[in-house]
Design an enzyme around this catalytic site. Structure first.
Site, PDB file in Angstrom:
ATOM      1  N   SER A  13       1.140  -8.644   3.041  1.00 12.59           N
ATOM      2  CA  SER A  13       1.180  -8.044   1.709  1.00 12.59           C
ATOM      3  C   SER A  13      -0.023  -8.445   0.855  1.00 12.59           C
ATOM      4  O   SER A  13      -1.151  -8.112   1.166  1.00 12.59           O
ATOM      5  CB  SER A  13       2.499  -8.404   1.033  1.00 12.59           C
ATOM      6  OG  SER A  13       2.692  -7.683  -0.152  1.00 12.59           O
TER       7      SER A  13
ATOM      8  N   ASP B 268      -0.683  -3.968   1.433  1.00 14.53           N
ATOM      9  CA  ASP B 268       0.180  -3.131   2.281  1.00 14.53           C
ATOM     10  C   ASP B 268       0.776  -1.946   1.527  1.00 14.53           C
ATOM     11  O   ASP B 268       1.596  -1.216   2.080  1.00 14.53           O
ATOM     12  CB  ASP B 268       1.277  -3.959   2.937  1.00 14.53           C
ATOM     13  CG  ASP B 268       2.357  -4.416   1.972  1.00 14.53           C
ATOM     14  OD1 ASP B 268       2.038  -4.625   0.789  1.00 14.53           O
ATOM     15  OD2 ASP B 268       3.515  -4.569   2.393  1.00 14.53           O
TER      16      ASP B 268
ATOM     17  N   ASP C 202      -1.618  -3.099  -3.548  1.00 14.57           N
ATOM     18  CA  ASP C 202      -1.902  -4.335  -2.832  1.00 14.57           C
ATOM     19  C   ASP C 202      -2.200  -4.012  -1.372  1.00 14.57           C
ATOM     20  O   ASP C 202      -2.260  -2.848  -0.972  1.00 14.57           O
ATOM     21  CB  ASP C 202      -0.755  -5.335  -2.982  1.00 14.57           C
ATOM     22  CG  ASP C 202       0.522  -4.885  -2.293  1.00 14.57           C
ATOM     23  OD1 ASP C 202       0.682  -3.668  -2.054  1.00 14.57           O
ATOM     24  OD2 ASP C 202       1.375  -5.739  -1.995  1.00 14.57           O
TER      25      ASP C 202
END
Length: 444
Positions: A101, A242, A240
């Site tokens: 992430s 992901d 972000d």
């Protein structure tokens, strides 16, 4: 039962350190395959973000799954919410995302989605952990799985995203700066917004394996804020690494965070009589969100930190909208998980239909000063149990005297203690947060 490997968002850590190793990834693939093979189609999708270690973990997971008799469908670089969506459309037993992430490139993680595109139920995660403790046994050759790549995965998801801007609307005439964090949205978001008519200025869209989230994206918005003003853009959007988080910037360069995005979406839904029930935030949600929703007569509830807990409370209350100030935004009328691209399209839809700018639409919510300080701690220590730390926290709470909040918690994904203080005076809030952080650091 407590989990040994799964955290709040799958398995995560530094690449090369257990459990983010090729050996463990293969065993995890096998263990998951053993559990999932009992459920039906024996088909699992794998997507990843743009970290260089994704190649390593993808190959190891693929080998483990195939050894357990699972057929693997490889998606390549793909946002986390895209994997959730494609898992449903391909009628797969599960989707796997290789991503850490918002973390730096040297971290990575492995998280799972169920057949309906939501996080795996607790009992399935526990069943996988049980299998991880068993000896790995390969299926006979005739029962081994196969692997193939889904070549049109990106196109399928782009069309899905575009469907969330009503057909009678267009982004024509809007100049939008998009920051993809050198992550998984780099080849998705530009196509979505350009095909919907926007004039797109692109930053953070040249991944090289190690620049993901580096001074860009939803966790580092300074570049986006600067670019929006320099370009004279209508607004900016940052995702972000992901693609499940989103932050926005209005035309003046002011940051619009997850709390404000949730407010805008809820306000628009109420105006169109589409709001079902109330809104779920988390313990970290700004008090200003709660106050603004109350002024609109919208119920508000707080969950534990983490989008899976927001989802649990939404389902418990039979509500539809919720999110975190970090940019995870859920609207169950549109998606089954946090989706940065779709959340930003919902905000744009609200703006166009109300003929208001992003700055104007967010005016109804006034955030209370809130300071978050992260303090690293050594594993095995328990700084929050130290009497001195407890006393400092109690002293700060007494000084706030009901006019603010103190929240101290351990991160679910990193060795950090998160110290949050909220109150009416920005200078005092900063001072109080640093006092507590200093006490925690000494005790670590």
């Amino acid at each position: 039962m407590s989990r040994k490997y799964f955290g709040t968002d799958g398995v995560r850590g530094k690449v090369g350190d257990f459990p983010i190793t090729p050996e463990f990834a293969m065993k995890l693939g096998w263990a998951a395959g053993r559990v999932l093979s009992q459920l039906g189609t024996r088909k699992v999708l794998i997507g990843k973000d743009t970290r260089i270690s994704g190649y390593l973990l993808e190959t190891a997971l693929e080998a483990g799954l195939i050894a357990a008799g699972i057929n693997v469908r490889l998606l390549g670089p793909m946002p986390t919410p895209a994997v959730a969506y494609l898992t449903r459309t391909f009628r797969a037993e599960a989707g796997i995302v290789i991503s850490a992430s918002h973390n730096p490139y040297y971290d990575n993680g492995i998280k799972f989605f169920s057949a309906d595109g939501t996080k795996l139920p607790d009992e399935v995660e526990l069943a996988i952990e049980y299998e991880l403790e068993q000896p790995m046994v390969c299926e006979p050759s005739e029962k081994l799985g196969k692997a193939e790549r889904i070549e049109d995965a990106a196109g399928r998801y782009i069309e899905f995203c575009k469907s969330h801007l009503p057909n009678h609307l267009s982004l024509s005439g809007m100049k939008i700066v998009i920051d993809c964090a050198h992550g998984a949205t780099y080849h998705i978001a530009p196509a979505v917004f350009r095909e919907l008519g926007a004039d797109v200025v692109l930053i953070g869209a040249s991944p090289n394996g190690i620049n993901i989230n580096a001074d860009c994206g939803a966790t580092h918005t300074a570049l986006l804020e600067k670019t929006v003003v320099e370009q004279g853009a209508n607004l900016g959007i940052a995702y972000d690494g992901d693609g499940d988080r989103v932050m926005m910037v209005d035309h003046t360069g002011r940051l619009i965070d997850g709390d404000e995005i949730v407010y805008i979406i809820a306000r628009a839904a109420q105006a169109q009589n589409k709001l079902q029930g109330g809104v779920v935030g988390t313990l970290m949600s700004n008090l200003g969100l709660e106050v603004a929703l109350k002024q609109l007569g919208i119920p508000f509830a707080r969950s534990a930190v983490g989008d899976r807990y927001v989802m649990e409370l939404l389902r418990e209350n039979n509500w539809r909208i919720g999110g975190e100030n970090s940019g995870h935004v859920l609207n169950l009328d549109h998606t089954c998980t946090g989706d940065g691209i779709i959340a930003s399209l919902q905000v744009l839809t609200a703006m166009i239909e109300a003929n208001m700018s992003l700055a104007e639409f967010s005016q109804g919510m006034h955030k209370m000063p809130q300071v978050l300080v992260n303090v690293k701690f050594e594993k095995g220590t328990a700084p929050l149990e130290k009497q001195h730390v407890k006393q400092v926290i109690a002293d700060v709470e007494a000084k706030l005297n009901g006019g603010g909040r103190v929240l101290i918690r351990k991160s679910g994904t990193e060795p950090l203690i998160r110290v949050m203080v909220e109150g009416e005076d920005a200078v005092l809030v900063r001072e109080y947060a640093e006092q507590i952080a200093a006490a925690v650091k000494i005790a670590s």
